[in-house]
Design a protein around this motif. Sequence first.
Motif, PDB file in Angstrom:
ATOM      1  N   ILE A 174       0.844  -1.192   0.000  1.00 29.47           N
ATOM      2  CA  ILE A 174       0.000   0.000   0.000  1.00 29.47           C
ATOM      3  C   ILE A 174       0.879   1.240   0.000  1.00 29.47           C
ATOM      4  CG2 ILE A 174      -1.904  -1.132   1.213  1.00 29.47           C
ATOM      5  CD1 ILE A 174      -1.075   0.470   3.707  1.00 29.47           C
ATOM      6  N   GLY A 175       0.323   2.324  -0.533  1.00 27.50           N
ATOM      7  CA  GLY A 175       1.016   3.594  -0.543  1.00 27.50           C
ATOM      8  C   GLY A 175       0.139   4.675   0.031  1.00 27.50           C
ATOM      9  N   ALA A 176       0.761   5.675   0.605  1.00 24.92           N
ATOM     10  CA  ALA A 176       0.018   6.783   1.204  1.00 24.92           C
ATOM     11  C   ALA A 176       0.855   8.047   1.104  1.00 24.92           C
ATOM     12  CB  ALA A 176      -0.310   6.489   2.659  1.00 24.92           C
ATOM     13  N   ASN A 177       0.175   9.162   0.936  1.00 22.74           N
ATOM     14  CA  ASN A 177       0.839  10.459   0.934  1.00 22.74           C
ATOM     15  C   ASN A 177      -0.180  11.509   1.360  1.00 22.74           C
ATOM     16  OD1 ASN A 177      -0.671  11.281  -1.499  1.00 22.74           O
ATOM     17  ND2 ASN A 177       0.659   9.803  -2.539  1.00 22.74           N
ATOM     18  N   ASN A 178       0.259  12.756   1.428  1.00 27.24           N
ATOM     19  CA  ASN A 178      -0.641  13.784   1.962  1.00 27.24           C
ATOM     20  C   ASN A 178      -1.615  14.332   0.925  1.00 27.24           C
ATOM     21  OD1 ASN A 178       0.978  15.425   0.418  1.00 27.24           O
ATOM     22  ND2 ASN A 178       1.705  16.685   2.113  1.00 27.24           N
ATOM     23  N   TYR A 179      -1.715  13.675  -0.225  1.00 23.54           N
ATOM     24  CA  TYR A 179      -2.778  14.010  -1.160  1.00 23.54           C
ATOM     25  C   TYR A 179      -4.115  13.415  -0.716  1.00 23.54           C
ATOM     26  CZ  TYR A 179       0.527  15.751  -4.671  1.00 23.54           C
ATOM     27  OH  TYR A 179       1.480  16.467  -5.344  1.00 23.54           O
ATOM     28  N   VAL A 180      -4.073  12.436   0.180  1.00 28.89           N
ATOM     29  CA  VAL A 180      -5.294  11.803   0.669  1.00 28.89           C
ATOM     30  C   VAL A 180      -5.335  11.918   2.192  1.00 28.89           C
ATOM     31  CG1 VAL A 180      -5.538  10.225  -1.267  1.00 28.89           C
ATOM     32  CG2 VAL A 180      -4.177   9.537   0.706  1.00 28.89           C
ATOM     33  N   THR A 181      -6.540  11.876   2.738  1.00 30.17           N
ATOM     34  CA  THR A 181      -6.708  12.083   4.168  1.00 30.17           C
ATOM     35  C   THR A 181      -6.240  10.865   4.962  1.00 30.17           C
ATOM     36  OG1 THR A 181      -8.952  11.191   4.194  1.00 30.17           O
ATOM     37  CG2 THR A 181      -8.706  13.561   3.752  1.00 30.17           C
ATOM     38  N   PRO A 182      -5.809  11.072   6.207  1.00 31.53           N
ATOM     39  CA  PRO A 182      -5.467   9.939   7.067  1.00 31.53           C
ATOM     40  C   PRO A 182      -6.633   8.974   7.234  1.00 31.53           C
ATOM     41  CG  PRO A 182      -4.611  11.968   8.007  1.00 31.53           C
ATOM     42  CD  PRO A 182      -5.468  12.372   6.840  1.00 31.53           C
ATOM     43  N   ALA A 183      -7.856   9.503   7.290  1.00 27.74           N
ATOM     44  CA  ALA A 183      -9.024   8.633   7.449  1.00 27.74           C
ATOM     45  C   ALA A 183      -9.190   7.708   6.251  1.00 27.74           C
ATOM     46  CB  ALA A 183     -10.283   9.474   7.643  1.00 27.74           C
ATOM     47  N   PHE A 184      -8.930   8.222   5.052  1.00 30.36           N
ATOM     48  CA  PHE A 184      -9.048   7.401   3.842  1.00 30.36           C
ATOM     49  C   PHE A 184      -8.013   6.286   3.848  1.00 30.36           C
ATOM     50  CE2 PHE A 184      -8.466   6.280  -0.586  1.00 30.36           C
ATOM     51  CZ  PHE A 184      -9.751   6.343  -1.116  1.00 30.36           C
ATOM     52  N   VAL A 185      -6.782   6.632   4.231  1.00 23.64           N
ATOM     53  CA  VAL A 185      -5.716   5.637   4.297  1.00 23.64           C
ATOM     54  C   VAL A 185      -6.043   4.587   5.354  1.00 23.64           C
ATOM     55  CG1 VAL A 185      -3.272   5.251   4.795  1.00 23.64           C
ATOM     56  CG2 VAL A 185      -3.970   7.263   3.481  1.00 23.64           C
TER      57      VAL A 185
END
Length: 288
Positions: A162-173
């Motif tokens: 999985i990947g995460a960055n600040n383009y998406v909300t913490p809740a979404f991740v």
Amino acid sequence: MTSQISGLDVRFALAQAIAKEAGSVALDYYNRRETLVIETKRDPQDVVSIADREVENLIRARVAEAHPGDGFLGEEYGLARGDSGYTWVVDPIDGTSPFVNGMPNWCVSIAVLHNDEPVIGVICAPCHDELYASARGKGATLNGRVLTLDPSRTIRNAVTGIGANNYVTPAFVGKMVEDLLEAGGNFIRNGSGALMLAYVAAGRLVGYYEPYMHAWDCLAGYCLVKEAGGWYHPFPVEGEQLTKGSPVLPTAPGAREDLMKIAGLQHSEPEGGFQDEAEVDDCSTEAR
């Protein structure tokens, strides 16, 4: 049988040669990373160094010398359009944060589009001495060994990236992680999306999902996964869309349905989750 694209073979050979050369230069910078000046871009987690810029300049120069009519999109210096029907899409160092912090999870990612289709994908991981290479109709290899995905592997008997960055909300991740775990899966995140896509092609991961990613991070891996027998969610590359972000999901055959459901990509783009849509559009040509 896949029809041959004029000029594909020579560009495939060039992409592999450039990836090796660029990987060697990047590795030299990595081994003396304490001397690098580190800058931030969108936020303190989004970093860049002279190594990223010098490696991209090297790749641009090699491509321009061999194929001056080809277009080129790089993470650091943006898009230069061409007229040959080919466009190179490059992340000189994907995983800059691991790179500058002394972790080996980074790579050089080189894709080539032909008429908006990823037809070449080469990823060099210098710290692991690995070269992933693929071209349309020619299969995918890791250091010359043919890659073929096992259809029996699913999210329940293998690992998902999985990947995460600040383009998406913490809740979404958090929700996508929760959904994956509830479906019986497990996950890793190593700091380089391009490298994790290569791991999907190699069968080390059964899939990879990132809600918002750029073309330079994913298109090389997309070609690798497809040529290894996998599937990927289409990435929009027409016109200005090439410089903007989109959901990214490549999978092995046995994980496709589960991960499409978890990603919410069965019928549409994932709903919500962006920090601010206008901000995302404004920043989409900046580095992640």
